[in-house]
Design an enzyme around this catalytic site. Structure first.
Site, mmCIF file in Angstrom:
data_model
loop_
_atom_site.group_PDB
_atom_site.id
_atom_site.type_symbol
_atom_site.label_atom_id
_atom_site.label_comp_id
_atom_site.label_asym_id
_atom_site.label_seq_id
_atom_site.Cartn_x
_atom_site.Cartn_y
_atom_site.Cartn_z
ATOM 1 N N ASN A 1 9.725 16.368 -12.596
ATOM 2 C CA ASN A 1 8.637 15.088 -12.922
ATOM 3 C C ASN A 1 7.521 16.360 -13.503
ATOM 4 O OD1 ASN A 1 6.554 13.185 -13.797
ATOM 5 N ND2 ASN A 1 7.622 12.190 -12.283
ATOM 6 N N ARG B 1 12.105 14.228 -16.320
ATOM 7 C CA ARG B 1 11.610 12.496 -16.751
ATOM 8 C C ARG B 1 10.544 13.217 -17.773
ATOM 9 N NH1 ARG B 1 6.228 9.546 -14.448
ATOM 10 N NH2 ARG B 1 6.812 7.922 -15.520
ATOM 11 N N HIS C 1 7.470 2.731 -17.511
ATOM 12 C CA HIS C 1 8.010 2.804 -16.245
ATOM 13 C C HIS C 1 9.130 2.264 -16.334
ATOM 14 C CE1 HIS C 1 3.382 1.902 -15.584
ATOM 15 N NE2 HIS C 1 3.924 3.413 -14.847
ATOM 16 N N GLY D 1 0.864 0.342 -9.769
ATOM 17 C CA GLY D 1 0.416 2.084 -9.350
ATOM 18 C C GLY D 1 -0.910 1.609 -10.075
ATOM 19 N N ARG E 1 -7.366 1.621 -17.309
ATOM 20 C CA ARG E 1 -6.897 1.186 -17.921
ATOM 21 C C ARG E 1 -6.955 0.032 -18.871
ATOM 22 N NH1 ARG E 1 -1.046 3.816 -18.002
ATOM 23 N NH2 ARG E 1 -1.363 5.602 -17.208
ATOM 24 N N ASP F 1 -9.183 2.691 -7.641
ATOM 25 C CA ASP F 1 -8.313 2.431 -6.329
ATOM 26 C C ASP F 1 -8.241 1.691 -5.543
ATOM 27 O OD1 ASP F 1 -7.219 2.970 -3.457
ATOM 28 O OD2 ASP F 1 -7.127 4.907 -4.182
ATOM 29 N N ARG G 1 -7.453 0.850 -2.579
ATOM 30 C CA ARG G 1 -8.222 0.102 -1.489
ATOM 31 C C ARG G 1 -9.384 0.762 -0.786
ATOM 32 N NH1 ARG G 1 -4.201 5.442 -1.012
ATOM 33 N NH2 ARG G 1 -4.997 5.564 -3.613
ATOM 34 N N GLY H 1 2.014 1.895 -6.065
ATOM 35 C CA GLY H 1 1.034 2.284 -4.751
ATOM 36 C C GLY H 1 1.089 0.431 -5.086
ATOM 37 N N GLU I 1 3.723 -2.412 -3.135
ATOM 38 C CA GLU I 1 4.078 -2.382 -2.356
ATOM 39 C C GLU I 1 3.118 -2.092 -1.290
ATOM 40 O OE1 GLU I 1 6.011 1.987 -2.260
ATOM 41 O OE2 GLU I 1 6.729 1.200 -4.314
ATOM 42 N N ASN I 2 1.749 -2.132 -1.234
ATOM 43 C CA ASN I 2 0.770 -2.838 -0.019
ATOM 44 C C ASN I 2 -0.085 -3.678 -0.577
ATOM 45 O OD1 ASN I 2 1.666 0.339 1.231
ATOM 46 N ND2 ASN I 2 0.740 1.640 -1.188
ATOM 47 N N GLU J 1 12.416 6.443 -8.411
ATOM 48 C CA GLU J 1 12.449 7.156 -10.222
ATOM 49 C C GLU J 1 12.894 8.159 -9.943
ATOM 50 O OE1 GLU J 1 8.214 7.285 -11.187
ATOM 51 O OE2 GLU J 1 8.921 5.597 -12.770
HETATM 52 P P1 ADP Z 1 0.697 6.169 -9.292
HETATM 53 O O1 ADP Z 1 1.001 4.894 -11.082
HETATM 54 O O2 ADP Z 1 0.281 7.333 -10.230
HETATM 55 O O3 ADP Z 1 2.672 6.684 -9.302
HETATM 56 P P2 ADP Z 1 1.045 4.943 -7.752
HETATM 57 O O4 ADP Z 1 1.891 3.788 -7.846
HETATM 58 O O5 ADP Z 1 1.332 5.580 -6.336
HETATM 59 O O6 ADP Z 1 0.973 5.762 -8.539
HETATM 60 O O7 ADP Z 1 0.018 4.084 -7.116
HETATM 61 C C1 ADP Z 1 -1.227 4.122 -6.159
HETATM 62 C C2 ADP Z 1 -1.893 2.747 -7.043
HETATM 63 O O8 ADP Z 1 -1.987 2.304 -5.664
HETATM 64 C C3 ADP Z 1 -4.183 3.677 -5.976
HETATM 65 O O9 ADP Z 1 -4.669 3.773 -7.408
HETATM 66 C C4 ADP Z 1 -4.662 2.879 -5.404
HETATM 67 O O10 ADP Z 1 -5.078 1.722 -5.894
HETATM 68 C C5 ADP Z 1 -2.882 1.738 -5.005
HETATM 69 N N1 ADP Z 1 -3.126 2.073 -3.402
HETATM 70 C C6 ADP Z 1 -1.981 2.500 -3.334
HETATM 71 N N2 ADP Z 1 -1.931 2.198 -1.964
HETATM 72 C C7 ADP Z 1 -2.710 1.868 -1.548
HETATM 73 C C8 ADP Z 1 -2.653 0.559 -0.084
HETATM 74 N N3 ADP Z 1 -2.470 0.829 1.050
HETATM 75 N N4 ADP Z 1 -2.991 -0.235 -0.610
HETATM 76 C C9 ADP Z 1 -3.606 -0.738 -1.878
HETATM 77 N N5 ADP Z 1 -3.141 0.016 -3.085
HETATM 78 C C10 ADP Z 1 -2.805 0.918 -2.482
#
Ligand code: ADP
Length: 391
Positions: free
Chosen positions: A7, A89, A178, A206, A237, A279, A281, A327, A330-331, A378
């Site tokens: 990728n 990819r 995606h 994400g 974005r 972000d 987080r 990201g 999932e979190n 993916e």
């Molecule tokens: P990409 O779209 O680049 O593949 P990811 O799916 O890894 O990215 O998502 C990245 C985003 O997910 C980060 O910018 C952040 O906002 C969010 N993220 C990652 N880990 C956590 C977490 N533990 N808690 C909350 N948000 C998170």
């Protein structure tokens, strides 16, 4: 069968070696980030073996050689001949590519031509393709397109209310992105609900975010559009906005389309709403301390995602399951909680304890709609498609 997955981004290369048997197991994976810069970050792992370092890596080809030398050093395989196929990819396949496709010279030429529609992504993906084809010469190279899964979207959903010649002459329509992960989590969701049909909404949240409406395994709508800028607000974005705004602001700020493109792609979304970070987080850390903008950012995000889910429940005329992935999906349990709080009218009820620990199944037993959290993968979906292609 061993499948090597590549990728490639403009300055990054992610790789995975997947062993495909009854199950798909990732036996080696890593990333090279900062290709061409003074210092580049390299990370790879195979089970408990891990390595991380920084050095200058000038090209994608060098990055790949680095990945392969560590692969051998870890003893995962001892010869390139142990790789049976390579999966690439590719972000944009236009209307032409609806499934896994062997990379031949004419296919590569087509991907180069489609690059006009994805100027940031396809040329970067091609860098990875050229480099890998030079190094792994004995195995078939297969392209998996991010847009392919969305090619089942009906015309009423993929066409914009714009002059038809824009579609005919310039290919302006919704493509969606995606797709590989939406397809992967949809497959996992059907497994979890124990049947191979039903109405799903997959929420890939994400850095880039998109939602898809999936009916009996077929995508019928998705929130990204002609480009990945459309849909819900993302890291940087804007997502969907009144199309008159960029025209108005180009006049006010006296900027050209290039500059405006930068505002919409790099200076908007979560970064703009919060005014301090893209972000989630960081946003959550401040929200817990009562930071006003951080709280508002979470409120706005939950609202926008919930609105899209409502729209897709209508497109599907019903809803069996919602799946959160990537990201944020999932979190960020607090966002899932807030999103689902808008959806009680659909019969969505969360089990707050399970939601809090990011369990796979987070709905309560009396919820009319099942809700899942599934890790994005993916690579596994690409491997799955390559195996069925080779059969
Ligand atoms: P990409 O779209 O680049 O593949 P990811 O799916 O890894 O990215 O998502 C990245 C985003 O997910 C980060 O910018 C952040 O906002 C969010 N993220 C990652 N880990 C956590 C977490 N533990 N808690 C909350 N948000 C998170």
């Amino acid at each position: 069968m061993n499948i090597f997955i590549v990728n490639a981004g403009s300055s990054s290369l992610k790789f995975q070696l997947i062993k495909a048997g009854n199950e798909f197991e990732t036996i080696y994976e890593g990333i090279v980030d900062g290709i061409g810069r003074a210092s580049c970050f390299f990370r790879a792992s195979a089970g408990k073996k891990k390595i991380e370092y920084k050095k200058r890596i000038p090209t994608h080809e060098r990055a790949l050689k680095e990945a392969i030398s560590i692969l051998f050093e870890f003893g995962v395989i001892n010869s390139l001949n142990k790789i049976d196929a390579v999966g690439h990819r590719v972000v944009h396949g236009g209307e032409k590519y609806v499934k896994a496709t062997k990379l031949t010279v004419p296919v590569i030429r087509n991907i180069e031509a489609i690059a006009e529609l994805a100027p940031l992504h396809n040329p970067a993906n091609l860098q990875g393709i050229y480099a890998t084809m030079k190094i792994i010469t004995h195995a078939p190279h297969i392209a998996i397109f991010d847009t392919a899964f969305h090619q089942t979207i009906p015309q009423k959903a993929y066409m914009y209310a714009l002059p038809n010649s824009w579609y005919k002459d310039y290919h302006v329509r919704k493509y969606g992105f995606h797709g590989t992960n939406h397809k992967y989590v949809a497959h996992q969701t059907y497994n979890l609900i124990g049947k191979n049909k039903g109405k799903l909404i997959t929420c890939h949240l994400g850095n880039g975010s998109s939602l898809s409406a999936i009916d009996n395994n077929k995508c019928i709508d998705t929130s990204m559009g002609f480009t990945p800028l459309d849909g819900i607000p993302m890291g940087t974005r804007s997502g969907s906005i009144d199309p008159a705004i960029p025209l108005y602001m180009m006049e006010k700020l006296k900027v050209d389309s290039n500059k405006m493109n930068g505002f919409l792609n790099k200076k908007s979304g979560i970064l703009a709403i919060s005014n301090f970070s893209s972000d989630v987080r960081d946003i959550w850390a401040k929200a817990q301390k009562g930071h006003k903008n951080a709280l508002y950012t979470l409120e706005k995000l939950a609202y926008e995602v919930a609105m899209k889910i409502g729209a897709y429940a209508t497109s599907l005329n019903g809803l069996d399951a919602i799946t959160f992935t990537a990201g944020i999906g999932e979190n960020a349990w607090y966002l899932r909680r807030d999103i689902c709080s808008y959806l009680s009218y659909l019969g969505v009820k969360l089990n707050s304890k399970k939601n809090r620990i990011n369990a796979t199944q987070i709905h309560s037993p009396d919820s009319k709609v099942k809700v899942f959290v599934i890790k994005a993968n993916e690579g596994k979906q690409m491997a799955r498609e390559i195996v069925s292609f080779l059969k």
